[in-house]
Each structure stands twice: as C-alpha cells, then as structure tokens.
Design a protein around this motif. Structure first.
Motif, PDB file in Angstrom:
ATOM      1  N   ASP A 132       0.820  -1.037   0.162  1.00 10.93           N
ATOM      2  CA  ASP A 132       0.047   0.080   0.056  1.00 10.93           C
ATOM      3  C   ASP A 132       0.859   1.134  -0.214  1.00 10.93           C
ATOM      4  N   GLY A 155       2.907 -11.571  -8.085  1.00  6.74           N
ATOM      5  CA  GLY A 155       2.197 -11.461  -9.401  1.00  6.74           C
ATOM      6  C   GLY A 155       1.726 -10.050  -9.637  1.00  6.74           C
ATOM      7  N   ARG A 156       1.972  -9.099  -8.682  1.00  7.78           N
ATOM      8  CA  ARG A 156       1.590  -7.891  -8.574  1.00  7.78           C
ATOM      9  C   ARG A 156       2.843  -6.722  -8.760  1.00  7.78           C
TER      10      ARG A 156
ATOM     11  N   GLU B  12      -7.738 -10.785 -19.975  1.00 10.98           N
ATOM     12  CA  GLU B  12      -6.477 -11.669 -20.461  1.00 10.98           C
ATOM     13  C   GLU B  12      -6.365 -12.679 -19.225  1.00 10.98           C
ATOM     14  N   ALA B  16      -4.022 -10.318 -12.930  1.00 11.79           N
ATOM     15  CA  ALA B  16      -3.272  -8.944 -12.802  1.00 11.79           C
ATOM     16  C   ALA B  16      -4.453  -7.799 -13.516  1.00 11.79           C
ATOM     17  N   GLN B  19      -5.137  -1.318 -11.822  1.00  9.21           N
ATOM     18  CA  GLN B  19      -5.373  -0.452 -10.506  1.00  9.21           C
ATOM     19  C   GLN B  19      -6.692   0.177 -10.757  1.00  9.21           C
ATOM     20  N   ARG B  65      -7.513  -0.233  -3.023  1.00 11.42           N
ATOM     21  CA  ARG B  65      -6.634   0.435  -2.012  1.00 11.42           C
ATOM     22  C   ARG B  65      -6.191   1.691  -2.548  1.00 11.42           C
TER      23      ARG B  65
END
Lengths: 356, 356
Positions: A132, A155-156, B12, B16, B19, B65
């Motif tokens: 965050d 993965g992020r 896809e 992921a 954001q 977030r």
DNA sequence: CAGCGTTTTGCAACCGAGTTTTTTAAAAAA
DNA sequence: TTTTTTAAAAAACTCGGTTGCAAAACGCTG
C-alpha cells in the motif's frame, strides 16, 4: 536579475523558509518548470550549458529539493524497497539488513522495513502495508504460513525471497548453498575424527532451510558411510537439555560430532555443555551454523558455517532491480521474467572445536 | 446493478487487473469520488447508511486500495518514520528496531531505515535521503560527527534522538537511566564482595553514553568510598588483552570486580578470560552492559544491566507522534515544543557471575 | 537571405486523492 | 401546495512534478 520568488524568503525567522516548488526555481532562473524538471532528471533534450548553469546555481543557492510525493504520483515509482524480516534478533537478519541498506542506497533506493517476529499474521499485515505504501519491490524473509499471499504479491510487483522459499516455488529466491555448507561441516567433523554425527535441530523450525539442511546431512552421511541422525534438541521447554545429555552419554567416548542447525540451537547446546565443563568433553567435536561473534570465543572457537551475507544482500537487490526495471520498461504481458534460484556459496570457519 | 468500471476487469489473465482509482469505485457505487473519499477518511459529512454500505461493498469486492503517493501529495503526510541506526550488529539496535517497528505499526506508520555503520558521512547522507523521501519524522541513533546537521534537521521536521545525544542539546532524547544502571552494577559487585572495581571501556567509543557511564561510575565509587578506575580494554588491536591480564594479575586475590561498558568490551573480556579457565578466577566478579543472549550462558550467567528496549522504542515513537501532530495541527510559529529528555529505567539481571 | 534540419524550450494536460464550493434533492415547515 | 431549512452529492480546483506535443530559436547550406 530575476526577482525573488514569493515563497523563498521568510522575513520573520530567516531560518524556516517556506518550501520552494519547481515553479519557484523556474521563475527565479527565468525558465519554465519543464526545463527545470528535465535538468533534474537528465532528460534527453540537452539544454544550453548556460541554462544548465543558471538552474544549477538557483538550486544550489536555495537548497531546493523536489518533493518525492509529487514525483511518485506522476511516475508511479518510489525508489523504495520493502523488506520483511522474520526475526531481527538473528544476526543473519541484521547483517542482511545492513547489506540490503548499503546495496539499495548505492542504487538510490531507501528501505522500508517491517519485522514479523515470526508471526504469520504480522507478516501478512506487513505485506499489505508495504505494498500500500507503494514500494517498487519487496524482499521477503518469510516465516511461513503466507505462501499464497506472497505468491499473489509476486504477481503484482517484483518480489525476491531471502533465504526461505515458498512451498509452491515460482518466486525468485536468493539463498546460501546449504548443501555445500552441510558437507563442509561434515567434512570438518569427520576430519577431526568424529565417527558418529548428530544434526541438532529445533522442533518449531519447519522451514525449507531446515529441511534442506537435514536432507543434505542425511545424504552426506550415506555417501560417506558415516553413522548419525537428526536430533530435535530444542522443543519448547527445557526438555532439550535432557535429550542432549542422553545423546552425549549414549555415545560417551565414541567420538561424537555435533552440528547445531542454527544459532539458537547452538546457544542451547552451549548451555547444556556448560554444566559438563569449560572445554569440550574429550572426543566430542562440535560445529554450528550462523556466524555469531561469540563463536570466536566459546570453547576457544567454534567451527562455523558462515553465510556470505553481503553478497546475498547485493544479489537480492540486484535481482530486484532487474525486475523493477523490466516492469517499468515493458508493458504488462511481456514483463515476465522466469523465476530464478540464486545460491551464494558460503564458507566454513575452521576453529578449535573441530581440531584433532 | 451498476456497470463494471472500465479498468476493473482484465479478460486476459483475470489475475493482474489494472489498478482502480477512486473515481472507478465511485462510478461503480454510483456516487461521486468526493463521497468515496469522505467514506475512506471518516470525514464529517455523514452519508446515508445505504450509501456507506454500497461503497463498502464495492471496495471489498474490488480490493481497492488508495494510492499512497496521491494521498501524500495532497496531505503532505506520508505516515513514514525515518530511522537511522549507527550499528545494527549491536543487539540493542536490533531490539530497538523491532520495538520501533511494532510501535509505529500500531500507529499505522511504516519505518524507513538507514544504517550508518558508525560512518558519519553515511549518516549525513541517510539524513538527507530520508528527509527527501518525505518522512514525517526521524529517529536518530547517531554515531556522532553530524551534530549541526541533526540540529538543522530538527528545525525542519520532528526528530527524536535515540540513546545518544548531540553536543548542543536542544533535541528530544530518549535514553536509559545510565546512572542508575551503573549504580546497580556497582551494587551487585559490592554485594558480591568486590573491593576494587574497574570499568572496562573501548577507546574508539567517545559517545556521550560512554562518558555518562564513566562519570556515574566515578561518582558511585567516591560516594561509597570504594577503590577503582576506568580501564581502556579495547584499543584497536589486541593490546587490550595484555592490558587486561595486567589488570587482573595486578589485583590477583584482591577481590576485583569488572564491569564491561558494552557488549563488545564484554566479548573481548570473555576472550581474555577464556585462557584462564571456564569459570571465573576465584574472587573475580564480573558484570556487563547490553543484554546479549549469550550472557545467560557464559560463566554460568553474567550479571547484566538490561535496557528496557521495548519501552524506549514505544516512548520514542510516542514522542515523535506528539511532534508530528503538533506540526500538522498548528501553524509554523506556535509549533514549538520544548525539547525533552526522557530516561527509561532499565534493570539489573542478577546472575551467577556476581554471586558470593 | 531564404530554406531546412536540429536543438532548446514552453504550454498544457496529466498522475490520483483530498477539499472547498456549488448544485441538487429531500425533508420540514408554513 | 409552496417555501424554507438541511443534507447529500456533483463539479471544480488543489497538491508539485513530469511529459507529449509543438512552437521558437538556432545553425548550417545554397
């Protein structure tokens, strides 16, 4: 001469002058904010040496520093590396932190640290808190129990594991070459005349590292045709001391060699042995993992498997930087770097406890 | 049902997804971004329970977030605390880091750490790097040599010193009550029958802490009418060992009591004593500062002046928070909090090394 | 001096959340 | 039913750098 920017001077105190913005610098230097920005970031468009000098002078004089938050917002890069450590009391961890700090600083990055204290819940909380906060990448020395969350995080954003792997794999890992270190300690004990070897472990430690060391130990023994076993020395309370006594007495006079699987186990071992006397019982040889400063002192020096923490730290940051660069350079789909396992060779410090 | 926001779904990978922004949440919940912002920050304007629930649901479902960078930019608050440590290898420092980490996390803050390794140049660099990164406040365990820069920093943002003061003073300081701890160790040795006491120090350590301990030591001796002196045990090379031998032999049989001024000195002391035997020479009593885990083990247990690291860390963060709150609440001129010196009582761990 | 390519520079639109102001809607009072 | 009071939500602007695009300035050649 360009007039003083409005926010630059504070007639009241003369000390606490208001923060300058890039536009103030631009105004004072008689250029546009964009130019100052390009100057600050060495952007492609070369500027006149004269312009460059004027901007430099103004920045120097005013002590201007760009606000990181604004920069981060636009570039979505923070130059922050998150570090989650399982147990900072462990000298391995503190040495690692020092190494990471140095390697990161060398790349212009700062460290955001969190300490889980071997509590999976805290580790999970740290994970989200650091993400965050917008770290560019994460270094995780996991205490276990969060494999799914860690894999998801990987993965992020870029993640490199330190020392301890996750069960599923698939995440970069930098670790010592534990098999070689185990072999080295077995070598040292065998050379010192030990006929039967024990690997002393801790019941609560169910980490991949411990398992790897235990496996390597068993393999080494069978390859050399040596007798031996894995003994759980530390098991919650003080039961371990009794168990050790038993082990030692059982083999008394039979050229026993002990390997402490980590620093804590070695501490307990020392405690137990202290009752027997200051130097080691005749024929008993010992060696340990984790290079505590006391290893030089106890028993006149304890043979130790030392990890190359500085190199490990450097490689962790290096690998993380690679991933960060890939992420920021390429687009989503092509940004897949294959997970990599990096083993850093450690070395054996031969000391008195395994002399013949 | 409100339609999916554009950025929310990724056909896809499904994993992921891009954001989300506050406006995406707003769109999906059918409200305005401002309302979502108010929801996130519990701002005055109360909203319908139904609106609140709808926003909560969307945030929960999408795992949204808020981006810290955007928040920081607007609020000029980062919820980051900078920590500069002189020497992480010292267990005091690592314990402190753990405590700071916990206390900060309890207040929703993260730690940005830098390690100077007792190098003033690195310390200065860390100072500017952390300030540039936008930390809300700084905790500094200084290695010395940057008193002016630290004082200047304290004029620009909240700073709390840890353990070691700056010469000029004027900056908040949290430290152990070293005088009491010295008195406690002297007590323990005197009670154990020591007639002459030595405080063993390290030549390179010229910190205010060392000086305070040395002064307190001298004061205690004169108050009790005890004989004693300060001896520099560690002085670069191995000269210390000889010096110690000399000291011990000089007083052999005369009920000597030794106090190691810090963990490193104690380590060297142990090294030197190891040659004499496993237990202490008759009549020799020892005690030390810094509660290393090994203090339980060596010589059957060494009497130790233990600092209350957890409380120190808690008070440091507490004090820093006070200053941060003042800065963000009041305007420039009125924001002056008088510098404060906070002493946290430690305690003496009585162990075998000072038994009669 | 016109013409063209290259560099230097400025304008203005961002980044994403927070905050102030204005608008709209709903509830209360007349 | 109309007007007043109050609350909720939308729109507009802010924070401080960064960056794509295009204009301006510059140098060189014919």
């Amino acid at each position: 001469m360009p007039k003083m920017a409005q926010t630059a001077d504070n007639w009241e105190t003369g000390c606490a002058m208001a923060q300058m913005r890039i536009k103030d610098i631009a105004a004072e230097a008689g250029v546009s904010p964009a130019t100052v920005s390009r100057y600050l970031n060495n952007r492609p468009g070369q500027m006149t040496e004269e312009t460059r000098a004027r901007i430099a002078e103004v920045i120097e004089r005013t002590g201007y520093r760009p606000r990181a938050a604004a920069r981060n917002l636009r570039s979505s890069r923070t130059n922050l590396i998150g570090v989650i450590l399982a147990d900072i009391a462990n000298p391995f961890s503190s040495a690692m932190l020092e190494g990471l700090s140095a390697s990161a600083a060398a790349r212009g990055c700062s460290l955001m640290t969190a300490i889980s204290g071997n509590d999976p819940a805290k580790e999970a909380e740290s994970l989200t808190r650091l993400i965050d906060a917008g770290v560019d990448g994460l270094v995780v020395n996991t205490c276990g129990g969060n494999d799914k969350a860690i894999a998801a995080a990987a993965g992020r954003l870029p993640v490199v594991l330190l020392d301890r792997d996750v069960a599923a794999g698939g995440v970069d890992l930098v670790t010592s070459n534990n098999r070689e270190l185990v072999a080295g300690l077995v070598d040292a004990l065998a050379a010192a005349g030990s006929e039967r070897l024990c690997l002393l472990t801790e019941a609560s430690d169910d980490s991949p590292v411990r398992r790897e060391r235990a496996e390597a130990f068993a393999d080494e023994l069978s390859q050399r045709g040596l007798a031996g076993e894995v003994v759980t020395l530390v098991d919650g309370g003080a039961t371990g001391a009794g168990r050790l006594d038993e082990t030692i007495r059982g083999y008394a006079g039979k050229r026993l060699g002990l390997i402490a699987a980590n620093g804590l186990v070695f501490l307990r071992l020392t405690e137990a042995l202290a009752q027997l006397g200051p130097s080691l019982p005749a024929g008993l040889k010992i060696a340990t993992f984790d290079d505590y400063p006391w290893n030089h002192v106890l028993f006149g020096g304890v043979t130790t498997a030392a990890q190359d923490t500085l190199t490990i730290a450097e490689r962790v940051v290096e690998r993380l930087s690679e991933r960060i660069d890939v992420v920021t350079t390429t687009v989503g789909e092509a940004a897949k770097l294959a997970p990599k396992r990096i083993e850093i060779p450690g070395h054996i410090e031969h000391r008195a406890s395994t002399s013949r």
